[in-house]
Design a protein around this motif. Structure first.
Motif, PDB file in Angstrom:
ATOM      1  N   UNK A 104       0.837  -1.201   0.000  1.00 33.60           N
ATOM      2  CA  UNK A 104       0.000   0.000   0.000  1.00 33.60           C
ATOM      3  C   UNK A 104       0.874   1.254   0.000  1.00 33.60           C
ATOM      4  N   UNK A 105       1.947   1.226   0.779  1.00 32.99           N
ATOM      5  CA  UNK A 105       2.853   2.372   0.813  1.00 32.99           C
ATOM      6  C   UNK A 105       3.520   2.574  -0.537  1.00 32.99           C
ATOM      7  N   UNK A 106       3.890   1.498  -1.198  1.00 31.96           N
ATOM      8  CA  UNK A 106       4.486   1.601  -2.531  1.00 31.96           C
ATOM      9  C   UNK A 106       3.485   2.199  -3.526  1.00 31.96           C
ATOM     10  N   UNK A 107       2.233   1.798  -3.425  1.00 29.17           N
ATOM     11  CA  UNK A 107       1.201   2.365  -4.295  1.00 29.17           C
ATOM     12  C   UNK A 107       1.054   3.864  -4.038  1.00 29.17           C
ATOM     13  N   UNK A 108       1.119   4.249  -2.775  1.00 27.83           N
ATOM     14  CA  UNK A 108       1.048   5.672  -2.433  1.00 27.83           C
ATOM     15  C   UNK A 108       2.210   6.442  -3.058  1.00 27.83           C
ATOM     16  N   UNK A 109       3.397   5.850  -3.030  1.00 24.66           N
ATOM     17  CA  UNK A 109       4.555   6.513  -3.618  1.00 24.66           C
ATOM     18  C   UNK A 109       4.407   6.650  -5.132  1.00 24.66           C
ATOM     19  N   UNK A 110       3.830   5.625  -5.753  1.00 24.62           N
ATOM     20  CA  UNK A 110       3.573   5.685  -7.192  1.00 24.62           C
ATOM     21  C   UNK A 110       2.614   6.825  -7.510  1.00 24.62           C
ATOM     22  N   UNK A 111       1.580   6.965  -6.681  1.00 24.61           N
ATOM     23  CA  UNK A 111       0.614   8.043  -6.865  1.00 24.61           C
ATOM     24  C   UNK A 111       1.259   9.405  -6.607  1.00 24.61           C
ATOM     25  N   UNK A 112       2.130   9.497  -5.616  1.00 26.26           N
ATOM     26  CA  UNK A 112       2.802  10.763  -5.325  1.00 26.26           C
ATOM     27  C   UNK A 112       3.656  11.207  -6.506  1.00 26.26           C
TER      28      UNK A 112
ATOM     29  N   UNK B 155      -8.341  14.918 -13.242  1.00 24.12           N
ATOM     30  CA  UNK B 155      -9.407  13.984 -12.896  1.00 24.12           C
ATOM     31  C   UNK B 155      -8.836  12.656 -12.434  1.00 24.12           C
ATOM     32  N   UNK B 156      -7.805  12.145 -13.143  1.00 25.31           N
ATOM     33  CA  UNK B 156      -7.226  10.845 -12.801  1.00 25.31           C
ATOM     34  C   UNK B 156      -6.586  10.850 -11.423  1.00 25.31           C
ATOM     35  N   UNK B 157      -5.937  11.972 -11.062  1.00 24.54           N
ATOM     36  CA  UNK B 157      -5.329  12.078  -9.736  1.00 24.54           C
ATOM     37  C   UNK B 157      -6.386  11.864  -8.660  1.00 24.54           C
ATOM     38  N   UNK B 158      -7.546  12.490  -8.821  1.00 26.32           N
ATOM     39  CA  UNK B 158      -8.614  12.350  -7.823  1.00 26.32           C
ATOM     40  C   UNK B 158      -9.125  10.904  -7.763  1.00 26.32           C
ATOM     41  N   UNK B 159      -9.294  10.274  -8.928  1.00 24.58           N
ATOM     42  CA  UNK B 159      -9.753   8.890  -8.933  1.00 24.58           C
ATOM     43  C   UNK B 159      -8.729   7.977  -8.258  1.00 24.58           C
ATOM     44  N   UNK B 160      -7.448   8.196  -8.543  1.00 22.22           N
ATOM     45  CA  UNK B 160      -6.413   7.382  -7.905  1.00 22.22           C
ATOM     46  C   UNK B 160      -6.464   7.550  -6.385  1.00 22.22           C
ATOM     47  N   UNK B 161      -6.650   8.792  -5.934  1.00 24.57           N
ATOM     48  CA  UNK B 161      -6.746   9.039  -4.488  1.00 24.57           C
ATOM     49  C   UNK B 161      -7.932   8.290  -3.887  1.00 24.57           C
TER      50      UNK B 161
END
Length: 273
Positions: A142-150, A214-220
């Motif tokens: 989950x932390x790795x996914x968060x870093x990918x999103x960041x 829009x994609x950033x919000x969906x990813x969040x």
């Protein structure tokens, strides 16, 4: 190495390749049929497929070799049938064929219609990957996914580098964590690095519609659901995300945006692009 040695080695190497191909042909035939087959039935089926085996004695030797390798066995007088090991090999061969066909199709996309088809395939499968991630992902994942999103948020911010295809990093990470063989089979090819040109072409046209924002919000939203271990919400957020991408493609104006998208996709297929 002398020329005669090289010639001998070439013949030996070619023979090995031919034997391997012959084995796979037989495995596919026996696996697709499912029922025991006599050597005559095997020979006739291969002939219908346009495959040439020089004689029944040659074919008999190859079938015997499959038996020695533990890939098939004689089912009484009815003929040969695949063993569990043979069935496992048959499934791997079928998966390889499907994978290669899917990747070839994705890599050859040259129209907006092809891009829509790809997004529909992803919409059918990626929500399951998001659901599975919410249920089974470790805290480290989950932390790795968060870093990918960041990273994605950083590169698409105003003044950021805006690299084409940046959003796929988030989706690829979710997909590769799946243990569902069907999800892996489809998404490993649909999100393959070699398909980045398709996402890049879409980005060029859709960026003016603030697609990344829009994609950033969906990813969040997807990450928030995953953190809560809310599998249904993660699945629904992913589906809504891909629905939005599809809707944006469908809203493109014929004669302007669609022509631009088709031109970019076609150009990106050329060897020098």
């Amino acid at each position: 190495m002398s020329s005669s040695d090289r010639s001998s080695e070439s013949r030996h190497s070619g023979g090995d390749a031919r034997r391997e191909a012959g084995r796979d042909d037989l495995i596919r035939l026996l696996g697709a049929t499912g029922d025991p087959m006599s050597i005559t039935e095997v020979s006739e089926a291969l002939e219908r497929q346009g495959l040439d085996y020089s004689s029944q004695s040659t074919l008999a030797r190859r079938l015997k070799q499959l038996e020695r390798d533990g890939l098939c066995f004689q089912a009484g007088r009815e003929g040969r049938v695949l063993s569990p090991e043979g069935l496992a090999l048959f499934r791997r061969l079928e998966e390889d064929t499907t994978r290669n066909e899917l990747l070839a199709a994705v890599q050859s996309i040259s129209t907006s219609e092809g891009l829509e088809d790809l997004l529909r395939i992803r919409r059918a499968v990626e929500p399951e990957a998001a659901r599975e991630f919410a249920v089974a992902a470790s805290e480290a994942q989950i932390e790795e996914l968060r870093q990918t999103q960041a990273l994605y948020r950083e590169v698409v911010a105003p003044g950021g580098p805006h690299p084409r295809g940046a959003a796929l990093g988030f989706h690829r990470y979710l997909a590769k964590a799946s243990t569902n063989p069907f999800v892996l089979l489809v998404l490993n090819e649909a999100l393959h690095e070699r398909t980045g040109r398709v996402e890049a072409a879409m980005d060029v046209v859709l960026q003016q519609q603030r697609t990344h924002e829009s994609s950033v919000h969906f990813h969040d939203d997807i990450i928030d659901a995953i953190v809560r271990r809310d599998a249904a919400a993660a699945e629904e957020s992913m589906r809504a995300h891909l629905d939005t991408l599809l809707s944006e493609i469908e809203r493109l104006k014929p004669g302007r945006d669609l022509d631009l998208l088709d031109s970019i996709l076609e150009w990106s297929l050329t060897p020098d692009s």
